[in-house]
Design an enzyme around this catalytic site. Sequence first.
Site, PDB file in Angstrom:
ATOM      1  N   ASP A  41      38.105  50.571  37.296  1.00 37.50           N
ATOM      2  CA  ASP A  41      39.059  49.190  37.654  1.00 37.50           C
ATOM      3  C   ASP A  41      40.955  49.191  37.175  1.00 37.50           C
ATOM      4  OD1 ASP A  41      36.888  48.615  39.124  1.00 37.50           O
ATOM      5  OD2 ASP A  41      35.708  48.256  37.961  1.00 37.50           O
ATOM      6  N   ASN A 111      42.550  39.068  37.649  1.00 35.48           N
ATOM      7  CA  ASN A 111      41.815  39.502  36.691  1.00 35.48           C
ATOM      8  C   ASN A 111      41.660  37.743  36.108  1.00 35.48           C
ATOM      9  OD1 ASN A 111      39.874  41.489  37.793  1.00 35.48           O
ATOM     10  ND2 ASN A 111      40.474  42.138  36.010  1.00 35.48           N
ATOM     11  N   GLU A 112      42.362  37.452  35.566  1.00 35.16           N
ATOM     12  CA  GLU A 112      42.220  36.079  33.838  1.00 35.16           C
ATOM     13  C   GLU A 112      43.153  36.400  33.159  1.00 35.16           C
ATOM     14  OE1 GLU A 112      41.400  39.653  32.337  1.00 35.16           O
ATOM     15  OE2 GLU A 112      39.593  39.250  33.246  1.00 35.16           O
ATOM     16  N   ALA A 153      34.267  40.621  35.421  1.00 29.01           N
ATOM     17  CA  ALA A 153      35.089  41.080  34.422  1.00 29.01           C
ATOM     18  C   ALA A 153      34.340  39.983  33.054  1.00 29.01           C
ATOM     19  CB  ALA A 153      36.134  41.074  35.065  1.00 29.01           C
ATOM     20  N   SER A 157      31.647  38.753  31.347  1.00 29.56           N
ATOM     21  CA  SER A 157      31.292  39.552  30.164  1.00 29.56           C
ATOM     22  C   SER A 157      31.248  37.816  28.357  1.00 29.56           C
ATOM     23  CB  SER A 157      32.197  39.833  29.273  1.00 29.56           C
ATOM     24  OG  SER A 157      32.157  40.964  30.083  1.00 29.56           O
TER      25      SER A 157
END
Length: 252
Positions: A41, A111-112, A153, A157
Amino acid sequence: MKLAFIAAQTETAQATRERLVELYGDCPPKNADVLVALGGDGVMLECLHRVLGTGLPVYGMNRGSVGFMMNEYHEDELPARIGEAHSSVLHPLRMHAVTASGVVEEAMALNEVSLLREGRQAAKIRISIDHRERLAELICDGVLISTPAGSTAYNLSAHGPIVPLSANLLPLTPISAFRPRRWRGALLPSNVEVLFEVLEADKRPVAAVADFTEVRDVVSVAVSEDKSIGATVLFDPDRALSERIIIEQFTV
């Protein structure tokens, strides 16, 4: 079909690239029809950043470990597989960060965007949505806002919710919140602007991270989704990203 191959630096990924170049040739990404990412990834994320706004689609094959964003590796009939693949367009988050010295840094995140304490003391962060204060003081190790694709992702978590691609929602998730202890985050409409303001920044320094870009000693970070640009990722028909996100919610 003109293919460009990008591989992770692992022995497996590099050997795979050499084999596929022998079979299908290779051309510069600027002249390719499809960029083929080989690895995990991480290399997929790097390739998606590389093609942001260009219209060049990315087809990944797993030569790494998790490979959530990757298709299974098969070297046979690769152009035909790509031709039958389904596409998903991912829109990034745009981060506008201001540091304690007044420097302004901007970066994109597929993603973030996360804010993380730099030192031994917990961060104190004020959160506003569309210029309206929603949380006066969050005491935490950090806080993040993710895209739907990134919700599986770091967000997951940190015990944030998984969000389907079609939901038009952005998860806002605390990281080890101390106060308010029971706040577990929020699901926000994708058209909002989120402002994080770091309180007591001299005493409790905070870094902001947008995928690969880290900005240290921030005092404020504004985040919003940028619908004007995107990156196209290709998946085999039985491995569509929307289906994987659903499957991930039932994985124990």
